[in-house]
Design a protein around this motif. Structure first.
Motif, PDB file in Angstrom:
ATOM      1  N   VAL A 194       0.885  -1.164   0.000  1.00 14.64           N
ATOM      2  CA  VAL A 194       0.000   0.000   0.000  1.00 14.64           C
ATOM      3  C   VAL A 194       0.915   1.204   0.000  1.00 14.64           C
ATOM      4  O   VAL A 194       1.885   1.264   0.751  1.00 14.64           O
ATOM      5  N   ARG A 195       0.628   2.158  -0.869  1.00 12.26           N
ATOM      6  CA  ARG A 195       1.507   3.318  -0.992  1.00 12.26           C
ATOM      7  C   ARG A 195       0.666   4.563  -1.265  1.00 12.26           C
ATOM      8  O   ARG A 195      -0.516   4.467  -1.587  1.00 12.26           O
ATOM      9  N   TYR A 203     -13.012   5.518   2.346  1.00 12.42           N
ATOM     10  CA  TYR A 203     -12.030   5.126   1.344  1.00 12.42           C
ATOM     11  C   TYR A 203     -12.800   4.454   0.215  1.00 12.42           C
ATOM     12  O   TYR A 203     -13.644   3.596   0.462  1.00 12.42           O
ATOM     13  N   LEU A 224      -8.643   2.325   5.595  1.00 12.18           N
ATOM     14  CA  LEU A 224      -7.755   1.707   4.618  1.00 12.18           C
ATOM     15  C   LEU A 224      -7.536   0.232   4.968  1.00 12.18           C
ATOM     16  O   LEU A 224      -7.538  -0.639   4.101  1.00 12.18           O
ATOM     17  N   PHE A 275      -4.427   6.829  -2.104  1.00 18.72           N
ATOM     18  CA  PHE A 275      -3.522   5.701  -1.947  1.00 18.72           C
ATOM     19  C   PHE A 275      -3.620   4.792  -3.158  1.00 18.72           C
ATOM     20  O   PHE A 275      -4.527   4.913  -3.967  1.00 18.72           O
ATOM     21  N   ILE A 325      -8.298  -3.631   2.776  1.00 20.25           N
ATOM     22  CA  ILE A 325      -7.417  -4.786   2.630  1.00 20.25           C
ATOM     23  C   ILE A 325      -8.051  -6.043   3.231  1.00 20.25           C
ATOM     24  O   ILE A 325      -8.083  -7.089   2.582  1.00 20.25           O
ATOM     25  N   ILE A 340      -2.853   0.436  -4.112  1.00 22.96           N
ATOM     26  CA  ILE A 340      -2.372  -0.892  -3.758  1.00 22.96           C
ATOM     27  C   ILE A 340      -1.750  -1.447  -5.028  1.00 22.96           C
ATOM     28  O   ILE A 340      -2.374  -1.449  -6.081  1.00 22.96           O
TER      29      ILE A 340
END
Length: 82
Positions: free
Chosen positions: A19-20, A53, A63, A29, A67, A31
């Motif tokens: 994740v960035r 999100y 976040l 963000f 996931i 993934i």
């Protein structure tokens, strides 16, 4: 995204993900995951402070919940070390 792909390819395992911060959408963000041993895929997660999100047409409160809820659909198996 290129740096993320290089890091994931070094892991060489399908389902490895990271994740960035999104390079194209400030405050959002992304993934990045290896769909198979060599093909990275990127999923953008839209977010504004105080808002959910959003990934595709799906909303999630955090976040982490993106996931944990959608790991199968996104092929998220193993977090990338580091």
């Amino acid at each position: 995204a290129t740096q993320a792909e290089k890091i994931l390819r070094a892991q060489n395992r399908a389902g490895t993900f990271m994740v960035r911060f999104s390079a194209r959408e400030p405050g959002c963000f992304a993934i990045t995951t290896l769909a198979d041993a060599d093909q990275p895929k990127h999923f953008r997660i839209y977010h504004k402070p105080g808002s959910p999100y959003i990934i595709g047409k799906i909303e999630a409160p955090t976040l982490e919940s993106v996931i944990t809820t959608y790991y199968k659909e996104l092929n998220l198996r193993t977090p990338c070390p580091g």
